[in-house]
Enzyme design. Structure first.
Site, PDB file in Angstrom:
ATOM      1  N   GLU A 100     -50.352 -45.413   6.334  1.00 23.85           N
ATOM      2  CA  GLU A 100     -51.399 -45.646   7.346  1.00 23.85           C
ATOM      3  C   GLU A 100     -50.849 -45.559   8.771  1.00 23.85           C
ATOM      4  O   GLU A 100     -51.352 -46.201   9.677  1.00 23.85           O
ATOM      5  CB  GLU A 100     -52.094 -46.987   7.098  1.00 23.85           C
ATOM      6  CG  GLU A 100     -52.897 -46.964   5.803  1.00 23.85           C
ATOM      7  CD  GLU A 100     -53.700 -48.221   5.527  1.00 23.85           C
ATOM      8  OE1 GLU A 100     -53.347 -49.289   6.072  1.00 23.85           O
ATOM      9  OE2 GLU A 100     -54.676 -48.130   4.758  1.00 23.85           O
ATOM     10  N   GLU A 109     -56.333 -44.553  -1.732  1.00 23.74           N
ATOM     11  CA  GLU A 109     -56.454 -45.991  -1.981  1.00 23.74           C
ATOM     12  C   GLU A 109     -57.930 -46.347  -1.901  1.00 23.74           C
ATOM     13  O   GLU A 109     -58.643 -45.857  -1.019  1.00 23.74           O
ATOM     14  CB  GLU A 109     -55.763 -46.819  -0.895  1.00 23.74           C
ATOM     15  CG  GLU A 109     -54.275 -46.754  -0.893  1.00 23.74           C
ATOM     16  CD  GLU A 109     -53.676 -47.680   0.181  1.00 23.74           C
ATOM     17  OE1 GLU A 109     -54.302 -48.699   0.547  1.00 23.74           O
ATOM     18  OE2 GLU A 109     -52.584 -47.350   0.663  1.00 23.74           O
TER      19      GLU A 109
HETATM   20  C1  GLA Z   1     -53.969 -50.747   3.061  1.00 21.98           C
HETATM   21  C2  GLA Z   1     -52.519 -50.467   2.709  1.00 21.98           C
HETATM   22  C3  GLA Z   1     -52.130 -50.974   1.353  1.00 21.98           C
HETATM   23  C4  GLA Z   1     -52.722 -52.340   1.108  1.00 21.98           C
HETATM   24  C5  GLA Z   1     -54.226 -52.272   1.234  1.00 21.98           C
HETATM   25  C6  GLA Z   1     -54.913 -53.590   0.945  1.00 21.98           C
HETATM   26  O1  GLA Z   1     -54.814 -49.737   2.789  1.00 21.98           O
HETATM   27  O2  GLA Z   1     -52.204 -49.102   2.798  1.00 21.98           O
HETATM   28  O3  GLA Z   1     -50.722 -51.039   1.311  1.00 21.98           O
HETATM   29  O4  GLA Z   1     -52.215 -53.217   2.046  1.00 21.98           O
HETATM   30  O5  GLA Z   1     -54.542 -51.917   2.558  1.00 21.98           O
HETATM   31  O6  GLA Z   1     -56.304 -53.502   1.092  1.00 21.98           O
END
Ligand code: GLA
Length: 702
Positions: free
Chosen positions: A186, A338
């Site tokens: 991210e 994700e």
């Molecule tokens: C983000 C991160 C993950 C995790 C999720 C939890 O998307 O990339 O590592 O922390 O949030 O919702």
């Protein structure tokens, strides 16, 4: 501290930093038949989970992988936070455990995406090289124990990131079960380090851009408030409010810093990895805007993003905007690398999605162009900041209730993957988004009620109902494929962008500009022509004055009547063939009876300017008019309210995903007999309960 730093930025480092920032090539300028998101010899639709073997005894791994396989999952992302396990001491690498995990996954037919661990530098690193830790805007250095604490502009940090990424690539770049790479995580939420090294780099970046301080001073109008700069070293990093030109360049510099940080790792991986292995990053959707994602996405194989709802439930339009905007970054299919397994842990209220909603969300993702959906995460670490986030497996190692719904969906993905092979979303309508305009408006909102997302969403909702397919793309992309292009509030329209739009309109397109369009140039400076600036002549109209509204204003015209609120611009017609579609009624005196929407045929197309924030009802009638006058029709055909339709088109025709988002069961009459793929039957009609999904095919696309 300040003077010693110059030694730490050898010219070579700076040149690499600046060169990699400026000279990036796009990897996907033409769309091949198979989208890069669909991997050779793998299902066209994939489903997976994020798995952290380093957190568990090795004896448990096989059980986890067996459970994944039984649940029809076929991808796992691993290692993106495992730096301290992979390099427990400086220069000492341990990858045997990862190799064993990858081999076991292979045995269970689970493809692996390897993440580089650079969002979580280990303690030995930050202890030995404290300057690799970010400095916050208040001057405090980040401490160890969280993540995203590394400084993206630190040359030392980049060197260490390059080394771990390269060592990983040497080991796994040819691994048959590793399908691709994710860089970092991210992108540190776009955070920058406010240290003197970074400030120097920013100044060097400005120097490379403007060449002379005279040019910079002129474009930023620094005579205002005695901001004139006599030497480059005087230029600050903006903290809080500053000159709009400087702020825009700082945001651009932030983007380029992250892009060259990303490139540093791509350069470490690529020489050691087979071309079939993709390289991506996990983005955060439309709402996340500290960096310009069009720029960041360019060198990646495809865009992946992290799709979370947080509090509440799946709103197909809000989430659809993010999908379509992420897809629009490279105009290509995406991965949802994700997504939430029921609930998260970071929202004000971490409610769970309803039964059936997680499945509906996965199919909604596919409808909007996703070829993979992965749940974060498989099983929670027993300690750590995210102990009580949703998972698919509990701390006891047994399935959570949600796992059976995910398994059902994963099975459906496997069964139907053939229907989605080589398909993409194809739209006649585009909405334009531009990070620079977003920043420019947000820094000078003029009324706190001005909500760019709400305005975009109002057009998205109305136009998506009519067309059932929308792309969200950059204003600078080719627009030729679209019948209708709507820019809800494109503040920055420099000359070249205006020329690009004019060409589009001359060639038969319909361009609709919303309020605040064409006020500024690329330096965030006011244009010396009235809005919409360089396009005023083509429009045959211009903005005389803008007003932040205290209350709603009635408006009427051939589009019907309704209210406008928040923002209204007094338009003037300057050409006899320009038409007024809406005018304000009694208001503040200035606006009374004055034009609010002007349109004009231009070349073979049309240009329209909407000067106000319209009520939803007025947006709906404006959208009807836009669709009609541009020849836009529904991709599928009429459906009841609350049914979301998405279409993907491939060489074998179109596949439609229909989802019911209202409580009542709804029946949808199909425009022609079609194959209902989830229940293997020929259908004239489908019945959908709340969150019910139908996948339909069997006709050539229009
Ligand atoms: C983000 C991160 C993950 C995790 C999720 C939890 O998307 O990339 O590592 O922390 O949030 O919702």
């Amino acid at each position: 501290m300040i003077c010693r730093r110059s030694l730490r930025f050898p010219l070579v480092g700076l040149l690499i930093f600046l060169t990699s920032a400026f000279l990036q090539k796009s990897s996907a300028d033409s769309a091949p038949q198979t989208p890069p998101t669909q991997l050779p010899e793998r299902n066209a639709l994939l489903m997976g989970a994020d798995w952290y073997p380093e957190q568990w005894p090795e004896a448990r791994w096989e059980t986890d992988l067996q459970m994944m396989e039984r649940a029809h999952l076929n991808v796992a992302r691993i290692a993106e936070f495992a730096w301290s396990t992979m390099e427990p001491a400086e220069g000492y690498f341990q990858f045997d455990w990862l190799e064993r995990a990858i081999r076991l996954a292979e045995k269970h037919h689970i493809a692996i995406v390897v993440g580089t661990p650079t969002a979580a530098p280990p303690a030995w690193l930050t202890q030995k090289y404290p300057d690799t830790l970010r400095v916050e805007s208040n001057g405090q250095r980040a401490t160890h124990g969280n993540r995203a604490h590394g400084s993206v502009t630190s040359i030392k940090y980049r060197e260490l990131c390059h080394r771990i990424a390269e060592e990983m690539a040497k080991r796994f770049g040819r691994d048959p079960n590793v399908v691709g790479w994710q860089i970092d995580n991210e992108y540190g939420y776009g955070m920058m380090s406010y240290d003197s090294d970074t400030r120097q780099l920013f100044q060097q970046w400005l120097k490379a851009k403007y060449k002379t301080l005279d040019a910079l001073n002129q474009h930023w109008t620094t005579t205002y408030w005695s901001q004139t700069y006599d030497v480059w070293e005087e230029i600050p990093i903006p903290v809080g409010e500053n000159n709009p030109g400087l702020m825009l360049d700082w945001q651009r510099f932030t983007t380029y810093a992250w892009r060259s940080y990303q490139q540093n790792q791509i350069d470490a991986i690529r020489p050691h990895s087979e071309p079939r292995q993709f390289i991506t990053g996990n983005f955060m959707g439309y709402g996340f805007d500290p960096i310009d994602h069009f720029v960041i996405a360019k060198p990646l194989t495809f865009v992946a993003w992290d799709d979370y709802i947080g509090t509440g439930h799946l709103d197909p339009d809000t989430n659809g905007i993010s999908h379509d905007a992420m897809r629009g970054l490279k105009r290509e299919n995406i991965w949802v690398i994700e997504t939430q397994p029921g609930f998260v842990n970071w929202s004000p209220l971490n409610n769970s999605l309803d039964k059936g909603e997680v499945r509906a969300m996965a199919w909604h993702d596919v409808g909007h162009g996703a070829d993979e959906v992965s749940y974060w995460q498989w099983r929670s670490a027993l300690n750590g900041q995210e102990e009580i986030h949703g998972t698919l497996v509990g701390p006891d190692g047994k399935p959570e209730p949600l796992l059976s719904e995910v398994a059902q969906t994963a099975k459906e993905f496997s069964d139907l993957q053939g229907a989605f092979r080589d398909t993409r979303v194809v739209s006649d309508v585009a909405l334009l988004q531009d990070y620079e305009s977003r920043w420019a408006i947000n820094w000078q909102k003029h009324t706190e009620k001005y909500d760019q997302f709400a305005i975009l969403k109002s057009y998205y909702q109305a136009l998506r109902r009519l067309s059932q397919s929308i792309d969200i793309v950059s204003p600078d992309d080719s627009l030729d494929q679209y019948k209708l292009v709507v820019a809800p509030d494109l503040c920055v329209i420099p000359k070249e962008r205006a020329q690009h739009f004019e060409e589009y309109v001359k060639n038969g397109g319909h361009l609709v500009l919303g309020p605040r369009s064409g006020l500024k140039d690329e330096f965030n400076a006011l244009l010396t022509t009235r809005q919409p600036g360089y396009l005023a002549e083509a429009l045959g109209g211009q903005v005389e004055q803008y007003y932040a509204l205290e209350k709603t204003v009635p408006a009427s015209g051939s589009l019907g009547s309704g209210d406008v609120s928040v923002w209204a611009e007094l338009l003037k017609v300057t050409s006899p063939d320009a038409e007024v579609l809406l005018h304000y009624e009694k208001s503040n005196g200035w606006l009374d009876d004055q034009p609010a929407i002007v349109t004009r045929k231009y070349g073979r197309g049309r240009i329209t300017y909407i000067g106000a924030v319209l009520s939803d009802a007025l947006v709906a009638s404006a959208a009807q008019w836009m669709a009609k006058s541009s020849g836009v029709s529904a991709a599928f055909g009429p459906v009841p309210d609350g049914i979301e339709v998405s279409r993907r088109v491939g060489p074998r025709g179109a596949v439609y995903v229909l989802i019911n988002f209202v409580k009542e069961t709804q029946s949808v009459a199909l425009p022609r007999p079609m194959q209902s793929l989830l229940d293997h039957r020929e259908a004239n009609q489908v019945e959908l309960p709340q969150y019910g999904v139908a996948v339909l095919a069997g006709s050539k696309t229009n």
